[in-house]
Design a protein around this motif. Structure first.
Motif, PDB file in Angstrom:
ATOM      1  N   PRO A 597       0.814  -1.234   0.000  1.00 35.43           N
ATOM      2  CA  PRO A 597       0.000   0.000   0.000  1.00 35.43           C
ATOM      3  C   PRO A 597       0.840   1.273   0.000  1.00 35.43           C
ATOM      4  O   PRO A 597       0.360   2.324  -0.427  1.00 35.43           O
ATOM      5  N   ASP A 598       2.086   1.211   0.460  1.00 37.59           N
ATOM      6  CA  ASP A 598       2.933   2.404   0.524  1.00 37.59           C
ATOM      7  C   ASP A 598       3.921   2.490  -0.633  1.00 37.59           C
ATOM      8  O   ASP A 598       4.848   3.309  -0.600  1.00 37.59           O
ATOM      9  N   PHE A 599       3.743   1.680  -1.655  1.00 41.32           N
ATOM     10  CA  PHE A 599       4.756   1.613  -2.699  1.00 41.32           C
ATOM     11  C   PHE A 599       4.929   2.941  -3.423  1.00 41.32           C
ATOM     12  O   PHE A 599       6.045   3.317  -3.778  1.00 41.32           O
ATOM     13  N   GLY A 600       3.839   3.655  -3.671  1.00 40.64           N
ATOM     14  CA  GLY A 600       3.944   4.928  -4.380  1.00 40.64           C
ATOM     15  C   GLY A 600       4.863   5.906  -3.671  1.00 40.64           C
ATOM     16  O   GLY A 600       5.615   6.646  -4.313  1.00 40.64           O
ATOM     17  N   ALA A 601       4.813   5.926  -2.338  1.00 43.98           N
ATOM     18  CA  ALA A 601       5.631   6.872  -1.568  1.00 43.98           C
ATOM     19  C   ALA A 601       7.118   6.497  -1.594  1.00 43.98           C
ATOM     20  O   ALA A 601       7.978   7.369  -1.402  1.00 43.98           O
ATOM     21  N   ARG A 610      18.151  -0.293  -6.659  1.00 43.59           N
ATOM     22  CA  ARG A 610      18.447  -1.300  -7.676  1.00 43.59           C
ATOM     23  C   ARG A 610      19.409  -0.767  -8.731  1.00 43.59           C
ATOM     24  O   ARG A 610      19.567  -1.369  -9.789  1.00 43.59           O
ATOM     25  N   ASN A 611      20.032   0.362  -8.444  1.00 43.73           N
ATOM     26  CA  ASN A 611      21.070   0.940  -9.305  1.00 43.73           C
ATOM     27  C   ASN A 611      20.571   1.274 -10.703  1.00 43.73           C
ATOM     28  O   ASN A 611      21.341   1.275 -11.674  1.00 43.73           O
ATOM     29  N   ILE A 612      19.282   1.555 -10.828  1.00 42.62           N
ATOM     30  CA  ILE A 612      18.718   1.900 -12.132  1.00 42.62           C
ATOM     31  C   ILE A 612      19.165   3.303 -12.515  1.00 42.62           C
ATOM     32  O   ILE A 612      19.130   4.234 -11.702  1.00 42.62           O
ATOM     33  N   ALA A 613      19.581   3.471 -13.761  1.00 44.48           N
ATOM     34  CA  ALA A 613      20.092   4.752 -14.231  1.00 44.48           C
ATOM     35  C   ALA A 613      19.005   5.828 -14.112  1.00 44.48           C
ATOM     36  O   ALA A 613      17.828   5.565 -14.387  1.00 44.48           O
ATOM     37  N   PRO A 614      19.371   7.045 -13.711  1.00 47.52           N
ATOM     38  CA  PRO A 614      18.383   8.124 -13.530  1.00 47.52           C
ATOM     39  C   PRO A 614      17.473   8.355 -14.727  1.00 47.52           C
ATOM     40  O   PRO A 614      16.256   8.562 -14.534  1.00 47.52           O
ATOM     41  N   PRO A 615      17.954   8.339 -15.985  1.00 45.89           N
ATOM     42  CA  PRO A 615      17.018   8.528 -17.097  1.00 45.89           C
ATOM     43  C   PRO A 615      15.946   7.444 -17.165  1.00 45.89           C
ATOM     44  O   PRO A 615      14.791   7.720 -17.520  1.00 45.89           O
ATOM     45  N   THR A 616      16.312   6.222 -16.818  1.00 42.18           N
ATOM     46  CA  THR A 616      15.333   5.135 -16.824  1.00 42.18           C
ATOM     47  C   THR A 616      14.322   5.333 -15.702  1.00 42.18           C
ATOM     48  O   THR A 616      13.116   5.106 -15.890  1.00 42.18           O
ATOM     49  N   ILE A 617      14.786   5.753 -14.525  1.00 39.54           N
ATOM     50  CA  ILE A 617      13.867   6.017 -13.418  1.00 39.54           C
ATOM     51  C   ILE A 617      12.856   7.089 -13.812  1.00 39.54           C
ATOM     52  O   ILE A 617      11.652   6.962 -13.541  1.00 39.54           O
ATOM     53  N   ALA A 618      13.310   8.133 -14.472  1.00 42.40           N
ATOM     54  CA  ALA A 618      12.398   9.205 -14.877  1.00 42.40           C
ATOM     55  C   ALA A 618      11.316   8.681 -15.815  1.00 42.40           C
ATOM     56  O   ALA A 618      10.134   9.052 -15.675  1.00 42.40           O
ATOM     57  N   LYS A 619      11.679   7.812 -16.750  1.00 42.34           N
ATOM     58  CA  LYS A 619      10.683   7.245 -17.676  1.00 42.34           C
ATOM     59  C   LYS A 619       9.688   6.354 -16.943  1.00 42.34           C
ATOM     60  O   LYS A 619       8.502   6.350 -17.244  1.00 42.34           O
ATOM     61  N   ILE A 620      10.170   5.589 -15.960  1.00 48.88           N
ATOM     62  CA  ILE A 620       9.279   4.726 -15.186  1.00 48.88           C
ATOM     63  C   ILE A 620       8.280   5.579 -14.396  1.00 48.88           C
ATOM     64  O   ILE A 620       7.073   5.280 -14.371  1.00 48.88           O
ATOM     65  N   LEU A 621       8.768   6.622 -13.756  1.00 47.25           N
ATOM     66  CA  LEU A 621       7.881   7.482 -12.961  1.00 47.25           C
ATOM     67  C   LEU A 621       6.821   8.145 -13.837  1.00 47.25           C
ATOM     68  O   LEU A 621       5.660   8.267 -13.422  1.00 47.25           O
ATOM     69  N   ASP A 622       7.201   8.586 -15.028  1.00 48.96           N
ATOM     70  CA  ASP A 622       6.204   9.170 -15.933  1.00 48.96           C
ATOM     71  C   ASP A 622       5.086   8.174 -16.205  1.00 48.96           C
ATOM     72  O   ASP A 622       3.898   8.531 -16.197  1.00 48.96           O
ATOM     73  N   GLY A 623       5.465   6.920 -16.448  1.00 48.29           N
ATOM     74  CA  GLY A 623       4.468   5.918 -16.781  1.00 48.29           C
ATOM     75  C   GLY A 623       3.533   5.586 -15.642  1.00 48.29           C
ATOM     76  O   GLY A 623       2.313   5.511 -15.822  1.00 48.29           O
ATOM     77  N   VAL A 624       4.066   5.390 -14.442  1.00 41.72           N
ATOM     78  CA  VAL A 624       3.188   4.991 -13.332  1.00 41.72           C
ATOM     79  C   VAL A 624       2.314   6.158 -12.874  1.00 41.72           C
ATOM     80  O   VAL A 624       1.191   5.944 -12.382  1.00 41.72           O
ATOM     81  N   ARG A 625       2.805   7.373 -13.038  1.00 42.18           N
ATOM     82  CA  ARG A 625       1.938   8.529 -12.732  1.00 42.18           C
ATOM     83  C   ARG A 625       0.751   8.548 -13.689  1.00 42.18           C
ATOM     84  O   ARG A 625      -0.401   8.780 -13.264  1.00 42.18           O
ATOM     85  N   ALA A 627      -0.506   6.041 -15.030  1.00 42.83           N
ATOM     86  CA  ALA A 627      -1.358   4.895 -14.690  1.00 42.83           C
ATOM     87  C   ALA A 627      -2.245   5.186 -13.485  1.00 42.83           C
ATOM     88  O   ALA A 627      -3.220   4.467 -13.251  1.00 42.83           O
ATOM     89  N   GLY A 628      -1.920   6.220 -12.699  1.00 46.61           N
ATOM     90  CA  GLY A 628      -2.743   6.582 -11.554  1.00 46.61           C
ATOM     91  C   GLY A 628      -2.114   6.311 -10.214  1.00 46.61           C
ATOM     92  O   GLY A 628      -2.757   6.493  -9.176  1.00 46.61           O
ATOM     93  N   LEU A 629      -0.851   5.878 -10.192  1.00 44.49           N
ATOM     94  CA  LEU A 629      -0.182   5.654  -8.917  1.00 44.49           C
ATOM     95  C   LEU A 629       0.270   7.002  -8.359  1.00 44.49           C
ATOM     96  O   LEU A 629       0.912   7.789  -9.057  1.00 44.49           O
ATOM     97  N   ALA A 630      -0.057   7.258  -7.102  1.00 45.29           N
ATOM     98  CA  ALA A 630       0.331   8.508  -6.462  1.00 45.29           C
ATOM     99  C   ALA A 630       1.811   8.467  -6.128  1.00 45.29           C
ATOM    100  O   ALA A 630       2.252   7.693  -5.266  1.00 45.29           O
ATOM    101  N   VAL A 631       2.589   9.300  -6.830  1.00 47.86           N
ATOM    102  CA  VAL A 631       4.041   9.349  -6.656  1.00 47.86           C
ATOM    103  C   VAL A 631       4.430  10.770  -6.295  1.00 47.86           C
ATOM    104  O   VAL A 631       4.026  11.713  -6.986  1.00 47.86           O
ATOM    105  N   PRO A 632       5.191  10.962  -5.220  1.00 45.86           N
ATOM    106  CA  PRO A 632       5.607  12.326  -4.856  1.00 45.86           C
ATOM    107  C   PRO A 632       6.365  12.989  -5.999  1.00 45.86           C
ATOM    108  O   PRO A 632       7.145  12.333  -6.703  1.00 45.86           O
ATOM    109  N   SER A 633       6.141  14.261  -6.209  1.00 44.04           N
ATOM    110  CA  SER A 633       6.840  14.992  -7.266  1.00 44.04           C
ATOM    111  C   SER A 633       8.231  15.380  -6.789  1.00 44.04           C
ATOM    112  O   SER A 633       8.518  15.378  -5.592  1.00 44.04           O
ATOM    113  N   GLY A 634       9.083  15.748  -7.749  1.00 40.92           N
ATOM    114  CA  GLY A 634      10.425  16.190  -7.388  1.00 40.92           C
ATOM    115  C   GLY A 634      11.435  15.103  -7.543  1.00 40.92           C
ATOM    116  O   GLY A 634      11.165  13.982  -7.867  1.00 40.92           O
TER     117      GLY A 634
END
Length: 634
Positions: A597-601, A610-625, A627-634
């Motif tokens: 239940p707290d995964f979005g935060a 998991r050592n994921i490269a920052p550009p990849t993290i940014a693309k993942i966050l765009d997608g889940v946002r 999709a409707g997952l509440a993800v903190p901005s910034g």
């Protein structure tokens, strides 16, 4: 009683050890290997170790003239590698009970000598190395892991020695930007890294020899005695001499040579106990060996034939269950050959058969796993605990995790020199943090515990790939991707075609952003083992996703069969969202919140660790946002 660390092995014992080796099957058929080993040993005994260089060997052993250039003519380096492999095979099989062992470390042609009465490898007449008092403390280990190895291989030894260690210090940022130079540094970092680790290996080797032969005895034991100490570590395989498949008796040499080559390839895998070539050629059948050694277990028999048909060689092999006489596997390989390529071709075919039979998830392991599947964990042997661990890695189930952890803890208590069990236990304990499976209040830092266990496994068996895989996983979770990839590259050097090694290495390269290196490795892993755990496909799906290929990404993500793994739903949610399938994306978000239940935060923290490269993290966050997952901005 063991002699003190200041004493040297008597030359007479080394001479006896040399003659036993030269009389073994791996040496007696090759005058060059005999001359090579005899020359370097005798020069060392004569106090001329400083003269043992490629140039001297080429002139004295291979009859080269004064114009010899080791950089242009690799004859010494090539034969040194062959001599090392023959020594390794001999001491793993028929020479397992020898009181004194001869080794030639990579990076040098000077031999070293080891015996159960002597605390470490020694040069005759030189005080022995002081025995290592015990494994390092956790802090010392962590410091040693960041040191580099200053002992480079000689230039003419480079092709036979492992690539040099990573020479640059770890980056201060846990996710250094990917680049081709970074990849080159990763791929070079595969050598054992610390003198302390080497010392630990020497201590363990001495301890093992003492356990096998007794502290005060140098007598040779029958084969059954030397095998019994390791019976809990895997099944026993007897390779029968391959038959000459032609009517020409002159072709017997080809069949005999292939049998030796195949045994040499098989003994490099430590999860199966393979009888040596001398045993195979002496007894020539399982029944004859049982009659001579009635207490010696034989679980599997491998037999076959070698035929020369025109300009082609055909090798046929069959694996048989020694108890039921049931045929388990067969294969036939036919290849073009010439006299110049015969040796290499023989090696390639032997390696192919060996991988099919004894690599992880190979024919023998699958058969052993089938037998152990219905047995309770308390009744499993150490080897069967390792098989159960592999089953757990394929499914990542919390209930199975607890059973496997208990089983492996029992295994290392019963067999404290079983390196693969220590490595598997390290990886299982790490999952208390990595996956949140069965955490224990008695161990607040499972990753630190995993590091100690993985380093112990490497110390016990530096030439086994699994301990290096465990070390790679530890460093990955410690956010040390350079050291992680270095460990996985070392594992690949030891087993270049292991599907699980290729998959893990591909995952690491991919997530730090080197997709061009990583994705082909994962794809090769699935090509070699279609049953490879499906969750590696999340990485391939992410690769297609960040490049806007949503259909290909979805096809890969839908093949992931780990419904309780939250990242599989993250992948589906972001892909569906970017492709405009809102209802499907919303469904996956509900699954994410069901699992955590707290995964979005905490998603950013989960991706960064998991050592994921920052550009990849940014693309993942765009997608889940989307999709409707509440993800903190910034």
């Amino acid at each position: 009683m063991p002699q003190s660390s200041g004493e040297a092995i008597p030359p007479a014992l080394i001479d006896e050890a040399l003659e036993r080796v030269l009389a073994s099957r791996g040496f007696r058929g090759s005058a060059r290997k005999q001359r090579f080993l005899r020359f370097v040993v005798q020069e060392t005994l004569a106090g001329h170790a400083d003269r043992i260089k490629a140039y001297a060997i080429a002139i004295d052993v291979f009859d080269r003239d004064a114009s010899f250039d080791p950089l242009l003519d690799p004859v010494v380096r090539i034969h040194a590698g062959r001599v090392r492999r023959c020594l390794e095979q001999y001491y793993l099989t028929d020479g397992a009970a020898d009181p004194v062992r001869i080794t030639i470390p990579k990076g040098s042609y000077v031999p070293q000598f080891l015996g159960p009465q002597f605390p470490g490898p020694q040069f005759t007449g030189v005080p022995a190395m002081a025995p290592f008092a015990g494994l390092q403390s956790r802090a010392e280990h962590q410091t040693a892991e960041h040191q580099t190895d200053s002992d480079a291989a000689a230039p003419d030894e480079a092709a036979d020695a492992p690539p040099p260690h990573l020479t640059s210090p770890p980056q201060s940022h846990p996710n250094p930007p990917p680049s081709r130079p970074l990849r080159a540094r990763f791929r070079a970092a595969v050598r054992p890294r610390t003198a302390a680790l080497v010392s630990a290996v020497l201590l363990v080797a001495a301890a093992l020899l003492l356990a096998l032969w007794g502290a005060g005895s140098i007598r040779r034991e029958p084969p059954g005695a030397t095998m019994s100490a390791s019976m809990g570590r895997g099944p026993a395989l007897l390779v029968l001499p391959f038959a000459n498949g032609t009517t020409d008796p002159s072709q017997d040499i080809f069949a005999e040579g292939y049998t030796e080559e195949l045994i040499g390839a098989l003994v490099r895998f430590r999860n199966v106990l393979v009888f040596g070539a001398d045993t195979s050629f002496r007894y020539k059948s399982a029944a004859a060996l049982r009659e001579a050694e009635p207490n010696l277990p034989i679980d599997y028999v491998l037999k076959g034939s070698v035929a020369l048909v025109g300009e082609q060689i055909q090798v046929t092999a069959v694996l048989i269950d020694a108890k039921t006489r049931r045929y388990l596997w067969s294969d036939s390989v036919r290849r073009d050959f010439t006299a110049a390529t015969m040796v290499d071709l023989r090696q390639d075919i032997a390696a192919r058969v060996a991988r099919a039979l004894v690599q992880p998830n190979g024919v023998i392991e699958e058969e052993e796993a089938r037998h152990a599947a219905d047995r309770p964990p308390t009744a499993l042997s150490s080897y069967e605990c390792l098989l159960r661990a592999r089953q757990y890695w394929r499914h990542l189930d919390a209930a199975l995790h607890g059973q496997v952890r208990t089983c492996l803890e029992r295994a290392v208590q019963a067999d404290p020199l079983y390196a693969d069990a220590w490595a598997a236990l390290a990886m299982v304990i790490i999952d208390e943090t990595r996956l949140g499976f069965n955490p224990r209040s008695t161990d607040p830092n499972p990753v630190a515990t995993g590091l100690e266990l993985a380093q112990r496994a490497v110390a016990l068996a530096p030439d086994n790939p699994l301990p290096h895989q465990a070390l790679g996983l530890v460093h990955w979770l410690r956010r040390e991707p350079q050291l992680s990839i270095a460990a996985y590259e070392r594992a690949r050097a030891l087993n270049p075609h292991g599907p699980d090694i290729l998959a893990d290495l591909g995952r690491c390269y991919s997530l730090v952003g080197d997709w061009q290196t990583g994705i082909p490795l994962i794809q090769e892993a699935y090509a070699r083992n279609p049953a490879q755990p499906s969750w590696y496909r999340i990485v391939i799906a992410t690769y297609h996703y960040v490049n806007g290929r949503y259909d290909e990404a979805l096809a890969e993500a839908q093949r992931v069969e780990v419904p309780e793994f939250v990242l599989s739903h993250v992948a589906l949610a972001m892909i569906h969202a970017e492709a405009g399938r809102k209802s499907d994306a919303a469904r996956e978000v509900r699954e994410i919140l069901r699992l955590d239940p707290d995964f979005g935060a905490k998603i950013v923290t989960e991706l960064e660790r998991r050592n994921i490269a920052p550009p990849t993290i940014a693309k993942i966050l765009d997608g889940v946002r989307k999709a409707g997952l509440a993800v903190p901005s910034g």
